[in-house]
Motif scaffolding. Sequence first.
Motif, PDB file in Angstrom:
ATOM      1  N   PHE A   1      47.041  32.962  32.571  1.00  0.00           N
ATOM      2  CA  PHE A   1      47.149  31.988  31.487  1.00  0.00           C
ATOM      3  C   PHE A   1      46.741  32.615  30.164  1.00  0.00           C
ATOM      4  O   PHE A   1      46.132  33.682  30.127  1.00  0.00           O
ATOM      5  CB  PHE A   1      46.264  30.769  31.778  1.00  0.00           C
ATOM      6  CG  PHE A   1      44.808  31.110  31.907  1.00  0.00           C
ATOM      7  CD1 PHE A   1      43.966  31.085  30.797  1.00  0.00           C
ATOM      8  CD2 PHE A   1      44.263  31.467  33.128  1.00  0.00           C
ATOM      9  CE1 PHE A   1      42.619  31.412  30.916  1.00  0.00           C
ATOM     10  CE2 PHE A   1      42.923  31.786  33.263  1.00  0.00           C
ATOM     11  CZ  PHE A   1      42.100  31.759  32.146  1.00  0.00           C
ATOM     12  N   TYR A   2      47.087  31.933  29.081  1.00  0.00           N
ATOM     13  CA  TYR A   2      46.578  32.322  27.770  1.00  0.00           C
ATOM     14  C   TYR A   2      45.835  31.132  27.189  1.00  0.00           C
ATOM     15  O   TYR A   2      46.058  29.982  27.576  1.00  0.00           O
ATOM     16  CB  TYR A   2      47.689  32.830  26.847  1.00  0.00           C
ATOM     17  CG  TYR A   2      48.728  31.814  26.436  1.00  0.00           C
ATOM     18  CD1 TYR A   2      48.648  31.176  25.206  1.00  0.00           C
ATOM     19  CD2 TYR A   2      49.812  31.521  27.262  1.00  0.00           C
ATOM     20  CE1 TYR A   2      49.616  30.268  24.805  1.00  0.00           C
ATOM     21  CE2 TYR A   2      50.782  30.621  26.873  1.00  0.00           C
ATOM     22  CZ  TYR A   2      50.680  29.998  25.640  1.00  0.00           C
ATOM     23  OH  TYR A   2      51.627  29.101  25.247  1.00  0.00           O
ATOM     24  N   SER A   3      44.939  31.433  26.258  1.00  0.00           N
ATOM     25  CA  SER A   3      44.140  30.356  25.679  1.00  0.00           C
ATOM     26  C   SER A   3      43.893  30.627  24.204  1.00  0.00           C
ATOM     27  O   SER A   3      43.986  31.762  23.728  1.00  0.00           O
ATOM     28  CB  SER A   3      42.820  30.211  26.432  1.00  0.00           C
ATOM     29  OG  SER A   3      42.061  31.398  26.334  1.00  0.00           O
ATOM     30  N   PHE A   4      43.589  29.542  23.499  1.00  0.00           N
ATOM     31  CA  PHE A   4      43.266  29.612  22.079  1.00  0.00           C
ATOM     32  C   PHE A   4      42.568  28.323  21.677  1.00  0.00           C
ATOM     33  O   PHE A   4      42.563  27.344  22.431  1.00  0.00           O
ATOM     34  CB  PHE A   4      44.533  29.828  21.231  1.00  0.00           C
ATOM     35  CG  PHE A   4      45.582  28.758  21.389  1.00  0.00           C
ATOM     36  CD1 PHE A   4      45.592  27.640  20.577  1.00  0.00           C
ATOM     37  CD2 PHE A   4      46.567  28.869  22.358  1.00  0.00           C
ATOM     38  CE1 PHE A   4      46.560  26.649  20.728  1.00  0.00           C
ATOM     39  CE2 PHE A   4      47.537  27.898  22.521  1.00  0.00           C
ATOM     40  CZ  PHE A   4      47.541  26.788  21.694  1.00  0.00           C
ATOM     41  N   THR A   5      41.985  28.320  20.514  1.00  0.00           N
ATOM     42  CA  THR A   5      41.377  27.113  19.952  1.00  0.00           C
ATOM     43  C   THR A   5      42.339  26.576  18.905  1.00  0.00           C
ATOM     44  O   THR A   5      42.772  27.321  18.015  1.00  0.00           O
ATOM     45  CB  THR A   5      40.014  27.424  19.307  1.00  0.00           C
ATOM     46  OG1 THR A   5      39.151  27.947  20.326  1.00  0.00           O
ATOM     47  CG2 THR A   5      39.390  26.182  18.709  1.00  0.00           C
ATOM     48  N   CYS A   6      42.686  25.308  19.001  1.00  0.00           N
ATOM     49  CA  CYS A   6      43.612  24.698  18.058  1.00  0.00           C
ATOM     50  C   CYS A   6      43.001  24.719  16.654  1.00  0.00           C
ATOM     51  O   CYS A   6      41.894  24.210  16.462  1.00  0.00           O
ATOM     52  CB  CYS A   6      43.920  23.259  18.469  1.00  0.00           C
ATOM     53  SG  CYS A   6      44.975  22.395  17.265  1.00  0.00           S
ATOM     54  N   PRO A   7      43.711  25.300  15.690  1.00  0.00           N
ATOM     55  CA  PRO A   7      43.171  25.331  14.334  1.00  0.00           C
ATOM     56  C   PRO A   7      43.189  23.966  13.643  1.00  0.00           C
ATOM     57  O   PRO A   7      42.490  23.763  12.659  1.00  0.00           O
ATOM     58  CB  PRO A   7      44.095  26.322  13.605  1.00  0.00           C
ATOM     59  CG  PRO A   7      45.348  26.334  14.391  1.00  0.00           C
ATOM     60  CD  PRO A   7      44.976  26.019  15.807  1.00  0.00           C
ATOM     61  N   ASP A   8      43.956  23.019  14.168  1.00  0.00           N
ATOM     62  CA  ASP A   8      44.034  21.690  13.572  1.00  0.00           C
ATOM     63  C   ASP A   8      42.930  20.751  14.064  1.00  0.00           C
ATOM     64  O   ASP A   8      42.268  20.095  13.268  1.00  0.00           O
ATOM     65  CB  ASP A   8      45.401  21.057  13.843  1.00  0.00           C
ATOM     66  CG  ASP A   8      46.533  21.772  13.109  1.00  0.00           C
ATOM     67  OD1 ASP A   8      46.252  22.562  12.181  1.00  0.00           O
ATOM     68  OD2 ASP A   8      47.701  21.554  13.476  1.00  0.00           O
ATOM     69  N   CYS A   9      42.727  20.700  15.387  1.00  0.00           N
ATOM     70  CA  CYS A   9      41.764  19.737  15.930  1.00  0.00           C
ATOM     71  C   CYS A   9      40.543  20.391  16.580  1.00  0.00           C
ATOM     72  O   CYS A   9      39.592  19.706  16.933  1.00  0.00           O
ATOM     73  CB  CYS A   9      42.440  18.796  16.920  1.00  0.00           C
ATOM     74  SG  CYS A   9      42.946  19.575  18.473  1.00  0.00           S
ATOM     75  N   GLY A  10      40.568  21.706  16.788  1.00  0.00           N
ATOM     76  CA  GLY A  10      39.416  22.405  17.351  1.00  0.00           C
ATOM     77  C   GLY A  10      39.314  22.378  18.864  1.00  0.00           C
ATOM     78  O   GLY A  10      38.352  22.899  19.429  1.00  0.00           O
ATOM     79  N   GLU A  11      40.299  21.789  19.544  1.00  0.00           N
ATOM     80  CA  GLU A  11      40.266  21.728  21.007  1.00  0.00           C
ATOM     81  C   GLU A  11      40.609  23.087  21.621  1.00  0.00           C
ATOM     82  O   GLU A  11      41.437  23.818  21.093  1.00  0.00           O
ATOM     83  CB  GLU A  11      41.261  20.690  21.532  1.00  0.00           C
ATOM     84  CG  GLU A  11      40.809  19.258  21.354  1.00  0.00           C
ATOM     85  CD  GLU A  11      39.556  18.918  22.132  1.00  0.00           C
ATOM     86  OE1 GLU A  11      39.475  19.272  23.324  1.00  0.00           O
ATOM     87  OE2 GLU A  11      38.667  18.301  21.539  1.00  0.00           O
ATOM     88  N   ALA A  12      39.976  23.383  22.752  1.00  0.00           N
ATOM     89  CA  ALA A  12      40.318  24.576  23.519  1.00  0.00           C
ATOM     90  C   ALA A  12      41.601  24.284  24.286  1.00  0.00           C
ATOM     91  O   ALA A  12      41.717  23.250  24.939  1.00  0.00           O
ATOM     92  CB  ALA A  12      39.196  24.927  24.481  1.00  0.00           C
ATOM     93  N   VAL A  13      42.580  25.183  24.179  1.00  0.00           N
ATOM     94  CA  VAL A  13      43.874  25.002  24.819  1.00  0.00           C
ATOM     95  C   VAL A  13      44.088  26.136  25.812  1.00  0.00           C
ATOM     96  O   VAL A  13      43.819  27.295  25.508  1.00  0.00           O
ATOM     97  CB  VAL A  13      45.020  24.995  23.781  1.00  0.00           C
ATOM     98  CG1 VAL A  13      46.372  24.853  24.459  1.00  0.00           C
ATOM     99  CG2 VAL A  13      44.806  23.890  22.763  1.00  0.00           C
ATOM    100  N   ARG A  14      44.561  25.796  26.989  1.00  0.00           N
ATOM    101  CA  ARG A  14      44.851  26.781  28.037  1.00  0.00           C
ATOM    102  C   ARG A  14      46.237  26.468  28.580  1.00  0.00           C
ATOM    103  O   ARG A  14      46.506  25.333  28.994  1.00  0.00           O
ATOM    104  CB  ARG A  14      43.801  26.685  29.129  1.00  0.00           C
ATOM    105  CG  ARG A  14      44.039  27.622  30.286  1.00  0.00           C
ATOM    106  CD  ARG A  14      42.888  27.532  31.245  1.00  0.00           C
ATOM    107  NE  ARG A  14      43.278  28.033  32.552  1.00  0.00           N
ATOM    108  CZ  ARG A  14      42.442  28.325  33.518  1.00  0.00           C
ATOM    109  NH1 ARG A  14      41.146  28.139  33.346  1.00  0.00           N
ATOM    110  NH2 ARG A  14      42.871  28.777  34.665  1.00  0.00           N
TER     111      ARG A  14
END
Length: 86
Positions: free
Chosen positions: A48-61
Amino acid sequence: MAVASAFAGMTGVAPVLFRAACPDCRGRFELSAAALRLAVGASSRTTFYSFTCPDCGEAVRKPAGERIVELLTGGGVRTLRLHSGT
C-alpha cells in the motif's frame, strides 16, 4: 558520451508530482514524492501507499498494485519492504 556532457544543458529537473485524492474530504491534489510512503509486502493485501491529506489532515492508506508500485518507486517515493514473520 560522458554523463557530464549529456546533462550539460540541463539547469534543473522538475520535481515529480503524483495526483491523489482523499476519501474522507474528497479533496484532489498533487503530492511530491516526499509526501508519500510506500510499503511493499509479501502480497497485494500488504502492499500500500500512504499520505496525510493536505486539506483535512487525515491519514490516508490505499492499496498499491504492481503498476502503482512501479510508478511510485520510479518517482522517488520512499519505500519500506515488509517481511513476513516466518
